[in-house]
Structure formats: C-alpha cells, structure tokens
Design a protein around this motif. Sequence first.
Motif, PDB file in Angstrom:
ATOM      1  N   ALA A   4      28.785  52.280  37.036  1.00 35.25           N
ATOM      2  CA  ALA A   4      29.958  52.610  36.805  1.00 35.25           C
ATOM      3  C   ALA A   4      30.815  51.601  37.921  1.00 35.25           C
ATOM      4  O   ALA A   4      30.561  51.225  39.052  1.00 35.25           O
ATOM      5  CB  ALA A   4      30.432  53.942  37.123  1.00 35.25           C
ATOM      6  N   ALA A   5      32.075  51.389  37.601  1.00 36.54           N
ATOM      7  CA  ALA A   5      33.020  50.683  38.339  1.00 36.54           C
ATOM      8  C   ALA A   5      33.573  51.503  39.696  1.00 36.54           C
ATOM      9  O   ALA A   5      33.827  52.546  39.682  1.00 36.54           O
ATOM     10  CB  ALA A   5      34.278  50.072  37.643  1.00 36.54           C
ATOM     11  N   PRO A   6      33.462  50.786  40.796  1.00 39.28           N
ATOM     12  CA  PRO A   6      33.561  51.509  42.058  1.00 39.28           C
ATOM     13  C   PRO A   6      35.110  51.560  42.281  1.00 39.28           C
ATOM     14  O   PRO A   6      35.762  50.489  41.860  1.00 39.28           O
ATOM     15  CB  PRO A   6      33.111  50.714  43.109  1.00 39.28           C
ATOM     16  CG  PRO A   6      32.630  49.308  42.755  1.00 39.28           C
ATOM     17  CD  PRO A   6      32.552  49.430  41.193  1.00 39.28           C
ATOM     18  N   GLY A   7      35.654  52.251  42.931  1.00 37.89           N
ATOM     19  CA  GLY A   7      37.156  52.368  43.342  1.00 37.89           C
ATOM     20  C   GLY A   7      37.282  51.335  44.324  1.00 37.89           C
ATOM     21  O   GLY A   7      36.418  50.935  45.088  1.00 37.89           O
ATOM     22  N   PRO A   8      38.547  51.063  44.664  1.00 36.41           N
ATOM     23  CA  PRO A   8      38.887  50.092  45.670  1.00 36.41           C
ATOM     24  C   PRO A   8      38.739  50.692  47.280  1.00 36.41           C
ATOM     25  O   PRO A   8      38.667  51.892  47.380  1.00 36.41           O
ATOM     26  CB  PRO A   8      40.421  49.635  45.318  1.00 36.41           C
ATOM     27  CG  PRO A   8      40.813  51.161  44.831  1.00 36.41           C
ATOM     28  CD  PRO A   8      39.930  51.358  43.934  1.00 36.41           C
ATOM     29  N   THR A   9      38.466  49.838  48.387  1.00 35.36           N
ATOM     30  CA  THR A   9      38.279  50.106  49.401  1.00 35.36           C
ATOM     31  C   THR A   9      39.524  49.736  50.332  1.00 35.36           C
ATOM     32  O   THR A   9      40.045  48.597  50.260  1.00 35.36           O
ATOM     33  CB  THR A   9      37.065  49.530  49.792  1.00 35.36           C
ATOM     34  OG1 THR A   9      36.004  49.795  49.292  1.00 35.36           O
ATOM     35  CG2 THR A   9      36.807  49.948  51.510  1.00 35.36           C
ATOM     36  N   SER A  10      40.094  50.897  50.940  1.00 33.48           N
ATOM     37  CA  SER A  10      41.269  50.513  51.844  1.00 33.48           C
ATOM     38  C   SER A  10      41.026  49.388  52.893  1.00 33.48           C
ATOM     39  O   SER A  10      40.023  49.214  53.166  1.00 33.48           O
ATOM     40  CB  SER A  10      41.734  51.755  52.372  1.00 33.48           C
ATOM     41  OG  SER A  10      40.741  52.158  53.190  1.00 33.48           O
ATOM     42  N   SER A  11      41.931  48.867  53.351  1.00 32.20           N
ATOM     43  CA  SER A  11      41.678  47.697  54.215  1.00 32.20           C
ATOM     44  C   SER A  11      42.923  47.334  55.230  1.00 32.20           C
ATOM     45  O   SER A  11      44.037  48.174  54.855  1.00 32.20           O
ATOM     46  CB  SER A  11      41.491  46.161  53.454  1.00 32.20           C
ATOM     47  OG  SER A  11      41.383  45.102  54.304  1.00 32.20           O
ATOM     48  N   ALA A  12      42.871  46.706  56.190  1.00 26.74           N
ATOM     49  CA  ALA A  12      43.931  46.324  57.087  1.00 26.74           C
ATOM     50  C   ALA A  12      44.987  45.774  56.392  1.00 26.74           C
ATOM     51  O   ALA A  12      44.830  44.914  55.536  1.00 26.74           O
ATOM     52  CB  ALA A  12      43.547  45.708  58.221  1.00 26.74           C
ATOM     53  N   THR A  13      46.112  46.022  56.619  1.00 26.45           N
ATOM     54  CA  THR A  13      47.449  45.584  55.968  1.00 26.45           C
ATOM     55  C   THR A  13      47.883  44.337  56.649  1.00 26.45           C
ATOM     56  O   THR A  13      47.504  44.064  57.867  1.00 26.45           O
ATOM     57  CB  THR A  13      48.649  46.702  56.086  1.00 26.45           C
ATOM     58  OG1 THR A  13      48.840  46.846  57.547  1.00 26.45           O
ATOM     59  CG2 THR A  13      48.492  47.826  55.425  1.00 26.45           C
ATOM     60  N   VAL A  14      48.294  43.424  56.085  1.00 24.83           N
ATOM     61  CA  VAL A  14      48.746  42.131  56.556  1.00 24.83           C
ATOM     62  C   VAL A  14      50.042  42.197  57.496  1.00 24.83           C
ATOM     63  O   VAL A  14      50.871  42.839  56.864  1.00 24.83           O
ATOM     64  CB  VAL A  14      49.097  41.330  55.366  1.00 24.83           C
ATOM     65  CG1 VAL A  14      49.501  39.811  55.840  1.00 24.83           C
ATOM     66  CG2 VAL A  14      47.787  40.768  54.547  1.00 24.83           C
ATOM     67  N   THR A  15      49.949  41.594  58.704  1.00 24.23           N
ATOM     68  CA  THR A  15      50.968  41.839  59.459  1.00 24.23           C
ATOM     69  C   THR A  15      52.110  40.922  59.122  1.00 24.23           C
ATOM     70  O   THR A  15      51.722  39.697  58.789  1.00 24.23           O
ATOM     71  CB  THR A  15      50.578  41.950  60.740  1.00 24.23           C
ATOM     72  OG1 THR A  15      50.130  40.616  61.139  1.00 24.23           O
ATOM     73  CG2 THR A  15      49.469  42.913  61.164  1.00 24.23           C
ATOM     74  N   ASP A  16      53.305  40.978  60.017  1.00 20.05           N
ATOM     75  CA  ASP A  16      54.384  39.698  59.724  1.00 20.05           C
ATOM     76  C   ASP A  16      53.799  38.687  61.158  1.00 20.05           C
ATOM     77  O   ASP A  16      54.867  37.955  61.540  1.00 20.05           O
ATOM     78  CB  ASP A  16      55.649  40.398  59.506  1.00 20.05           C
ATOM     79  CG  ASP A  16      56.077  41.165  60.749  1.00 20.05           C
ATOM     80  OD1 ASP A  16      55.033  41.352  61.745  1.00 20.05           O
ATOM     81  OD2 ASP A  16      57.158  41.665  60.733  1.00 20.05           O
ATOM     82  N   LYS A  17      52.912  39.098  61.958  1.00 26.49           N
ATOM     83  CA  LYS A  17      52.888  38.257  63.049  1.00 26.49           C
ATOM     84  C   LYS A  17      51.758  37.080  62.880  1.00 26.49           C
ATOM     85  O   LYS A  17      51.193  36.734  63.923  1.00 26.49           O
ATOM     86  CB  LYS A  17      52.471  39.311  64.286  1.00 26.49           C
ATOM     87  CG  LYS A  17      53.625  40.473  64.405  1.00 26.49           C
ATOM     88  CD  LYS A  17      53.256  41.304  65.718  1.00 26.49           C
ATOM     89  CE  LYS A  17      54.044  42.145  66.043  1.00 26.49           C
ATOM     90  NZ  LYS A  17      53.726  43.392  67.060  1.00 26.49           N
ATOM     91  N   ASP A  96      32.808  46.325  36.127  1.00 26.16           N
ATOM     92  CA  ASP A  96      32.488  46.675  34.643  1.00 26.16           C
ATOM     93  C   ASP A  96      33.094  45.246  34.189  1.00 26.16           C
ATOM     94  O   ASP A  96      33.117  44.917  32.897  1.00 26.16           O
ATOM     95  CB  ASP A  96      33.168  47.685  34.288  1.00 26.16           C
ATOM     96  CG  ASP A  96      34.440  47.816  34.338  1.00 26.16           C
ATOM     97  OD1 ASP A  96      35.260  47.076  35.008  1.00 26.16           O
ATOM     98  OD2 ASP A  96      35.291  48.996  33.882  1.00 26.16           O
ATOM     99  N   ASP A  97      33.457  44.199  34.826  1.00 19.07           N
ATOM    100  CA  ASP A  97      33.947  43.062  34.397  1.00 19.07           C
ATOM    101  C   ASP A  97      32.797  42.142  33.521  1.00 19.07           C
ATOM    102  O   ASP A  97      31.685  42.051  34.291  1.00 19.07           O
ATOM    103  CB  ASP A  97      34.531  42.208  35.231  1.00 19.07           C
ATOM    104  CG  ASP A  97      35.280  41.015  34.628  1.00 19.07           C
ATOM    105  OD1 ASP A  97      34.738  39.995  34.426  1.00 19.07           O
ATOM    106  OD2 ASP A  97      36.444  40.900  34.600  1.00 19.07           O
ATOM    107  N   PRO A  98      33.014  41.504  32.609  1.00 16.37           N
ATOM    108  CA  PRO A  98      31.741  40.764  31.822  1.00 16.37           C
ATOM    109  C   PRO A  98      31.338  39.844  32.870  1.00 16.37           C
ATOM    110  O   PRO A  98      30.054  39.308  32.685  1.00 16.37           O
ATOM    111  CB  PRO A  98      32.613  40.172  30.678  1.00 16.37           C
ATOM    112  CG  PRO A  98      33.715  41.098  30.591  1.00 16.37           C
ATOM    113  CD  PRO A  98      34.104  41.541  31.599  1.00 16.37           C
ATOM    114  N   ALA A  99      32.070  39.290  33.721  1.00 16.77           N
ATOM    115  CA  ALA A  99      31.627  38.254  34.498  1.00 16.77           C
ATOM    116  C   ALA A  99      30.320  38.900  35.570  1.00 16.77           C
ATOM    117  O   ALA A  99      29.639  37.992  35.986  1.00 16.77           O
ATOM    118  CB  ALA A  99      32.751  37.660  35.533  1.00 16.77           C
ATOM    119  N   LEU A 100      30.012  39.977  35.605  1.00 18.99           N
ATOM    120  CA  LEU A 100      29.316  40.351  36.354  1.00 18.99           C
ATOM    121  C   LEU A 100      28.108  41.205  35.711  1.00 18.99           C
ATOM    122  O   LEU A 100      27.467  42.014  36.207  1.00 18.99           O
ATOM    123  CB  LEU A 100      29.909  41.639  37.581  1.00 18.99           C
ATOM    124  CG  LEU A 100      30.823  40.969  38.585  1.00 18.99           C
ATOM    125  CD1 LEU A 100      31.123  42.227  39.381  1.00 18.99           C
ATOM    126  CD2 LEU A 100      30.225  39.858  39.232  1.00 18.99           C
TER     127      LEU A 100
END
Length: 275
Positions: A4-17, A96-100
């Motif tokens: 089954a397709a996994p959910g997204p994993t949270s990541s660090a946010t892009v800073t403005d620095k 679940d994309d056909p590419a995979l």
Amino acid sequence: MTIAAPGPTSSATVTDKGAGPLLRAWRERRRISQLELALRAESSARHISFVETGRSRPSEKLLLRLAEHLDVPVRERNTLLMAAGYAPRFAETPLDDPALDALRDGMQRLIQGYEPYPALVVDAGYTVVAANRGIAMLLEGVSAELMTPAPNAMRLTLHPLGLAPRIRNLREWRGHLLAQMEREIALYRSGRLRALYEEVSAYPVPGEGGGEEPAEPVPYFALPMRIEHGGRLLSFVSSISTFNTPMDVTVAELAIETFLPADPATAAYLHALAG
C-alpha cells in the motif's frame, strides 16, 4: 498483506536564511569540522564557512556533494536545495504509481520468497506497506484496531493489544526498538517519527507473558525476539535492508525487515506450519 502507498513523512521546513544554517546543523550533527568537510568535498574551509554564514551561495553541484558527504537523507537534500533557491532534485513518487510497478513486484516477490520465515516492508514512519504469510502468522490474535486502516510495525509490536504480551524478553526487545527509533529521529528530524516514538514509549509494559526466561538462556549471535505462538516459544533475529543510492524520496525511505530463526527449533516449527 499487499503493498500500500505510505503516507508522507514530515521534514524540516525551508528557511528564509538560505541553506547555510541547515548545512551547518547537519555538519555539527555529524561532528565534522569545516576543514574535514572541505577536504572530503574538494572545497576549502573558508568557502564552507562562507556558505554556512550566508556570505556565499553554493552551487547546486557543491551543495549535493556536501550533502552526500554528510550523509543527509534524500528528503532533506531536497530541503537544502530549495533553501538555496534551487529546484528539488529528487522526486517523491507515490508507491502505488505505475512507475514503481517493478519495485513493488520485486519487493513482494522478495518477501514471499523468504517464507515461511517472516518478512515485511515499512516506510520511514514504520507503516507496514507489505508483509508475507510469516508475519501474518505472528500477528494471529492481535487486536483488529491495530490492523486498520494502516498497520504500524511499532504499534503492532509494543502495544498491549499487539504482540507485547507474547514477547518473553519484552523489556530487552522494547529497548532495542526504542533505541533504533531514537537514532532515526536524530538522522531524519521527522516530526511524524517523534510523535510515534512518544506514543509507543508511553505504552504500559505488560507482564512478560508465558512464564520466566530459562535460568540459563541459550546463547545467540544477536539479540533475539523471543515470542510465543501456538504454545511454542519462537526466537528470531532481525535484519533490515534499504536501497543503495536511491534517487527517489519514497524509495529511500523504504526498509525491508526479515526475521531469521535464531535456533533450529524455530526453523523446524515454521517449516512444519508451512507444510
């Protein structure tokens, strides 16, 4: 279970620095000096310092080279690139994309070929995306609420309604799993993983069901999971495999865990069940 397709994993946010503060954080996390990183990446300590302080904008090529030498996860490499003003380099293709299709089919064949021994595939948040019949055997009797909508390997193992009451060396195995999660939290900086850790580490530890460990434990070559099934005590050691040099975030965050019988009695029992 099927993939089954996994959910997204949270990541660090892009800073403005810019990418500098993120790059410095990864370097300090790896405990590498600016000089050592410069030597590895064929740059100069002065240029690394300028990048980290925002005085110099790194090229896309240099940023990726630095990320490689700092062993930055693929998802976070995209974050570094975006912070520096570049487009993400690594796609995040739904499983679940056909590419995979070839990847999914290959993983399914791999874990089925491992039967009758247990094997499963998880994403970075330990959501089970595929499992073989060996895993299904171990999960017999687990509460249905832990199986839906998307079973999580850590919950299935450590929850009082999961495998925990049947794991004879629960405190040892629980300590191993929590330490593993702590290392991954330090590596991936995932809010999703941190929330899962806080949840499962707070589960009450039930009495280690089925009696006490023998007075003279059998020596093993690695820490086993000792679990009861059908009135038998089974022992497994686990191995985790990931993909080399992944070019996709989804693929980078998949792991295949296999459970090898730790003694002849466990192997014989599983083969008898399969027969």
